[in-house]
Design a protein around this motif. Sequence first.
Motif, PDB file in Angstrom:
ATOM      1  N   LEU A 375       0.833  -1.207   0.000  1.00 52.65           N
ATOM      2  CA  LEU A 375       0.000   0.000   0.000  1.00 52.65           C
ATOM      3  C   LEU A 375       0.862   1.249   0.000  1.00 52.65           C
ATOM      4  CD1 LEU A 375      -2.868  -0.997   2.466  1.00 52.65           C
ATOM      5  CD2 LEU A 375      -3.123  -0.399   0.051  1.00 52.65           C
ATOM      6  N   TRP A 376       2.058   1.166   0.597  1.00 52.19           N
ATOM      7  CA  TRP A 376       2.959   2.325   0.625  1.00 52.19           C
ATOM      8  C   TRP A 376       3.459   2.650  -0.775  1.00 52.19           C
ATOM      9  CZ3 TRP A 376       2.740   4.627   5.196  1.00 52.19           C
ATOM     10  CH2 TRP A 376       2.395   3.857   6.308  1.00 52.19           C
ATOM     11  N   GLY A 377       3.779   1.606  -1.555  1.00 52.10           N
ATOM     12  CA  GLY A 377       4.210   1.825  -2.932  1.00 52.10           C
ATOM     13  C   GLY A 377       3.092   2.358  -3.798  1.00 52.10           C
ATOM     14  N   LYS A 378       1.882   1.842  -3.571  1.00 52.96           N
ATOM     15  CA  LYS A 378       0.724   2.346  -4.299  1.00 52.96           C
ATOM     16  C   LYS A 378       0.471   3.810  -3.961  1.00 52.96           C
ATOM     17  CE  LYS A 378      -1.710  -2.133  -4.406  1.00 52.96           C
ATOM     18  NZ  LYS A 378      -2.066  -2.249  -5.830  1.00 52.96           N
ATOM     19  N   GLY A 379       0.808   4.197  -2.720  1.00 55.15           N
ATOM     20  CA  GLY A 379       0.571   5.565  -2.256  1.00 55.15           C
ATOM     21  C   GLY A 379       1.445   6.614  -2.908  1.00 55.15           C
ATOM     22  N   PHE A 380       2.441   6.200  -3.715  1.00 56.66           N
ATOM     23  CA  PHE A 380       3.295   7.152  -4.428  1.00 56.66           C
ATOM     24  C   PHE A 380       2.477   8.065  -5.340  1.00 56.66           C
ATOM     25  CE2 PHE A 380       7.003   5.456  -2.764  1.00 56.66           C
ATOM     26  CZ  PHE A 380       8.159   5.933  -3.373  1.00 56.66           C
ATOM     27  N   ALA A 381       1.264   7.648  -5.678  1.00 63.14           N
ATOM     28  CA  ALA A 381       0.432   8.403  -6.616  1.00 63.14           C
ATOM     29  C   ALA A 381      -0.073   9.716  -6.041  1.00 63.14           C
ATOM     30  CB  ALA A 381      -0.757   7.558  -7.057  1.00 63.14           C
ATOM     31  N   SER A 382      -0.129   9.829  -4.720  1.00 64.80           N
ATOM     32  CA  SER A 382      -0.728  11.006  -4.078  1.00 64.80           C
ATOM     33  C   SER A 382       0.310  11.850  -3.359  1.00 64.80           C
ATOM     34  CB  SER A 382      -1.807  10.566  -3.074  1.00 64.80           C
ATOM     35  OG  SER A 382      -2.801   9.803  -3.718  1.00 64.80           O
ATOM     36  N   SER A 383       0.034  13.126  -3.248  1.00 66.68           N
ATOM     37  CA  SER A 383       0.931  14.038  -2.534  1.00 66.68           C
ATOM     38  C   SER A 383       1.126  13.552  -1.102  1.00 66.68           C
ATOM     39  CB  SER A 383       0.338  15.452  -2.527  1.00 66.68           C
ATOM     40  OG  SER A 383       1.170  16.328  -1.795  1.00 66.68           O
ATOM     41  N   GLY A 384       2.355  13.483  -0.677  1.00 66.52           N
ATOM     42  CA  GLY A 384       2.688  12.987   0.649  1.00 66.52           C
ATOM     43  C   GLY A 384       2.977  11.504   0.679  1.00 66.52           C
ATOM     44  N   SER A 410       2.915  20.100  -3.463  1.00 64.70           N
ATOM     45  CA  SER A 410       1.957  19.663  -4.467  1.00 64.70           C
ATOM     46  C   SER A 410       1.709  20.803  -5.448  1.00 64.70           C
ATOM     47  CB  SER A 410       0.651  19.233  -3.783  1.00 64.70           C
ATOM     48  OG  SER A 410      -0.359  18.984  -4.711  1.00 64.70           O
ATOM     49  N   GLY A 411       2.232  20.672  -6.656  1.00 63.00           N
ATOM     50  CA  GLY A 411       2.096  21.730  -7.656  1.00 63.00           C
ATOM     51  C   GLY A 411       3.420  22.445  -7.873  1.00 63.00           C
ATOM     52  N   GLY A 412       3.627  22.923  -9.096  1.00 63.55           N
ATOM     53  CA  GLY A 412       4.890  23.561  -9.453  1.00 63.55           C
ATOM     54  C   GLY A 412       5.236  24.768  -8.620  1.00 63.55           C
ATOM     55  N   LYS A 413       4.247  25.604  -8.331  1.00 65.65           N
ATOM     56  CA  LYS A 413       4.522  26.827  -7.576  1.00 65.65           C
ATOM     57  C   LYS A 413       4.932  26.514  -6.141  1.00 65.65           C
ATOM     58  CE  LYS A 413       1.576  29.677 -10.516  1.00 65.65           C
ATOM     59  NZ  LYS A 413       0.352  30.514 -10.623  1.00 65.65           N
ATOM     60  N   PHE A 431      13.135  17.351   4.961  1.00 70.60           N
ATOM     61  CA  PHE A 431      13.066  16.730   3.643  1.00 70.60           C
ATOM     62  C   PHE A 431      11.920  17.318   2.830  1.00 70.60           C
ATOM     63  CE2 PHE A 431      14.586  13.417   6.612  1.00 70.60           C
ATOM     64  CZ  PHE A 431      15.877  13.288   6.137  1.00 70.60           C
ATOM     65  N   ILE A 432      12.164  17.439   1.515  1.00 73.85           N
ATOM     66  CA  ILE A 432      11.151  17.944   0.589  1.00 73.85           C
ATOM     67  C   ILE A 432      10.689  16.815  -0.318  1.00 73.85           C
ATOM     68  CG2 ILE A 432      10.672  19.488  -1.353  1.00 73.85           C
ATOM     69  CD1 ILE A 432      12.777  21.387  -0.269  1.00 73.85           C
ATOM     70  N   GLU A 433       9.385  16.596  -0.353  1.00 72.06           N
ATOM     71  CA  GLU A 433       8.803  15.730  -1.375  1.00 72.06           C
ATOM     72  C   GLU A 433       8.266  16.643  -2.472  1.00 72.06           C
ATOM     73  OE1 GLU A 433       5.535  12.550  -0.710  1.00 72.06           O
ATOM     74  OE2 GLU A 433       4.619  14.170  -1.873  1.00 72.06           O
ATOM     75  N   GLY A 434       8.825  16.527  -3.667  1.00 75.16           N
ATOM     76  CA  GLY A 434       8.420  17.420  -4.754  1.00 75.16           C
ATOM     77  C   GLY A 434       7.579  16.730  -5.807  1.00 75.16           C
ATOM     78  N   MET A 435       6.359  17.226  -6.020  1.00 74.96           N
ATOM     79  CA  MET A 435       5.491  16.750  -7.094  1.00 74.96           C
ATOM     80  C   MET A 435       4.951  17.962  -7.848  1.00 74.96           C
ATOM     81  SD  MET A 435       3.335  13.502  -5.671  1.00 74.96           S
ATOM     82  CE  MET A 435       4.152  11.948  -5.261  1.00 74.96           C
ATOM     83  N   ALA A 436       5.164  17.984  -9.139  1.00 78.82           N
ATOM     84  CA  ALA A 436       4.804  19.159  -9.930  1.00 78.82           C
ATOM     85  C   ALA A 436       3.313  19.297 -10.185  1.00 78.82           C
ATOM     86  CB  ALA A 436       5.552  19.140 -11.262  1.00 78.82           C
ATOM     87  N   CYS A 437       2.542  18.253  -9.925  1.00 74.41           N
ATOM     88  CA  CYS A 437       1.102  18.304 -10.180  1.00 74.41           C
ATOM     89  C   CYS A 437       0.318  18.451  -8.882  1.00 74.41           C
ATOM     90  CB  CYS A 437       0.646  17.037 -10.908  1.00 74.41           C
ATOM     91  SG  CYS A 437       1.340  16.871 -12.562  1.00 74.41           S
ATOM     92  N   GLU A 438      -0.750  19.220  -8.926  1.00 68.26           N
ATOM     93  CA  GLU A 438      -1.606  19.412  -7.761  1.00 68.26           C
ATOM     94  C   GLU A 438      -2.187  18.075  -7.322  1.00 68.26           C
ATOM     95  OE1 GLU A 438      -2.123  22.127  -6.073  1.00 68.26           O
ATOM     96  OE2 GLU A 438      -1.244  23.651  -7.387  1.00 68.26           O
ATOM     97  N   GLY A 439      -2.006  17.746  -6.040  1.00 68.92           N
ATOM     98  CA  GLY A 439      -2.529  16.489  -5.517  1.00 68.92           C
ATOM     99  C   GLY A 439      -1.630  15.307  -5.779  1.00 68.92           C
ATOM    100  N   GLY A 440      -0.513  15.524  -6.504  1.00 65.31           N
ATOM    101  CA  GLY A 440       0.383  14.429  -6.846  1.00 65.31           C
ATOM    102  C   GLY A 440       0.079  13.872  -8.225  1.00 65.31           C
ATOM    103  N   CYS A 441       0.578  12.671  -8.498  1.00 68.13           N
ATOM    104  CA  CYS A 441       0.424  12.074  -9.830  1.00 68.13           C
ATOM    105  C   CYS A 441      -1.039  11.840 -10.211  1.00 68.13           C
ATOM    106  CB  CYS A 441       1.182  10.751  -9.897  1.00 68.13           C
ATOM    107  SG  CYS A 441       2.953  10.913  -9.565  1.00 68.13           S
TER     108      CYS A 441
END
Length: 501
Positions: A375-384, A410-413, A431-441
Motif C-alpha cells: 500500500l505504501w508503494g501504491k501511495g506514491f500516486a498522491s501528494s505525501g 503539491s504543484g509547481g509553484k 526533507f522535501i517531497e516534490g510533485m509538480a502536479c496538484e494532488g500528486g500524480c
Amino acid sequence: MVTNDKGFIPLKHRVIEGLARLAWENNVNQESTEKLIREISPGPKAIFRCCVYKEREILRRRVRLACNENANPHRQSNNVIQVIDPACEECPISSYSVTDNCRLCLGKACQNSCHFGAITMTDQRAHIDPMKCKECGLCASACPYSAIAQLTRPCKKACPVNAITYDENGLCVIDDERCIRCGQCVHSCPFGAISTKTYILNVIEAIQTGKEVFAMCAPATEGQFGKDISMGSIRTALKKLGFTDMVEVGLGGDMTAAYEALEWSEARKEGKKMTTSCCPAFIHLLKRHFPDQYHENMSQTISPMAAVSRYLKATHPGCITVFIGPCMAKKSESQEMGIEGNADYVLSFGEFTSLLRSKDISMEPEVKAYQEASLWGKGFASSGGVANAVMECMRERGEDTTNIKLRACSGGKACVTALSLLKVGKLPEDFIEGMACEGGCVGGPSRHKAESEIKKARESLMEEADTRKVLDNLKNYPMDQFSMMRENTMSQASPAPLVKN
C-alpha cells in the motif's frame, strides 16, 4: 468537471487511434495519413475551425506529433511538449486592455502614468497600443475606475517557471531551457495548441517484431477507470493487445522508498536536507532553476518507473518496457534524462485507451486479484505518499522518525517556493517531497477522470489490497541484480535496504 480540453481531446485521440489502426496493418504512409485527415475533416465546411484548410493543417501537425516527430517540420526541438502553430492564434496579443468601465476622465491617470506613449484617447475609451506597451502595469494601477484589465493567457498562467513567451505574431513559444516538461500548459490551452509527442507507433512496432514488451502501469492507474477496473483488469487488456505482461509501478515505489530511506538516514546524521527524485518535472525544476540544490540535496535513487524497468531488463534481457500513466514529464525522463535501463517508451492514459480502441479491446471487471506493491508503494500516486513510504521504510529498519519534519509540495509553484527557501537556507523542514502536479500524480495533466471520481474509486480499490510491509515485499525480488542509483551502472547493485537495523 468543466475543463479547457473537452473539445479537442477527443479529436487528438481520434488521430492517435486512426494512426494506430494503420500501424497494426503496416500501412502508415503519406497517402494513408492524408486519407485519415480527410476522414476527420471531410469538408467542404469546417467542423471546429474557421475553414477546412486550417483544420487539415492542424491535423497534419497532430499526425506528426503522433508519429513522434516535431509539430513544426522546420523547427528542431528535443522537448516532448510542442506548440502547434496553426492552432495558436486566437488569444489576444496584448496583456492589458481597456474595458467598458473607462469614463474618458479628465485626469487621464492611465495616459500620464505610461512612460512609453502606448495610451491614446478615442471617442469612446482609452486605447493601449500593444506594439508600444511594455506590460509594466502602471496604467492598470493608476486607473481610478479599475477600467484596465490584465489578461494572462491560460498557457502562461499555468506555467510555474515562466517558460512561455510569445513571438511577434503572438504565437506561443516555449523556452526549452526553462521548461520543466510538467505539461500543465497542454491542457490549460482552450484551443489545443500545445501537445506532446507520442510513441504509440514505436510500441506497436515493438509488439509486431515479436520482442518481449512489458507494460508498467503507474501507481496513479488505480481509480482512473472506475472502481470496477482493477490492475488485474488492465493487465488482461494489455495482454490482449500483445504485451508480454504488465507490472504495477507501485512495486517500483517500494524499491525507491527503500533506497531513499537509506539516503535520508545518512543525510539526517549529517544534518543535511534532501529532496525526493521520483517526479521528473521536479528534477527538471531542480536542474534548470536550482542547480546547486540539484547537486547538493537531491536523492540519487532512481524513480519507480526506472526501478521497474531495470528490474525487467535484468530478468528479461532485451525486453522493451513501456510506462503508462498520467504524466507527460515521464516522456522526458524516458527520452531526455539519459538514465540507463529506464523505460523505452511512455504512453499517457489517453494514448493507452486509444491503443485499446484501435484493436477493439475493452477493459472488463476481473475478480482475480493482482498485487505486486505494498500500500505504501501504491501511495506514491498522491501528494505525501512518497515521503510516507520512505518514513515507513525507516521505521521498518528500526529507526525513530518522530522528530523528522517533512514538506510535501503539491504543484509547481509550491515546489518553487520550497526550493527557494532551501536555496537561501531558510527551509524549516528536513526533507522535501516534490510533485509538480496538484494532488500528486493522480492530478497529472493526462488523468482520465476528474480528481474527485478518481479518489473515490481509488479508495474502493485500496481497501481490497493486502497490508504487506515494504521491505518484506522486496525480499521476493532480485534487488541484487540491478542498481537503484541514478548515476551508477546496473552492475553496481546492493541489497542493503532489505537489512533491518
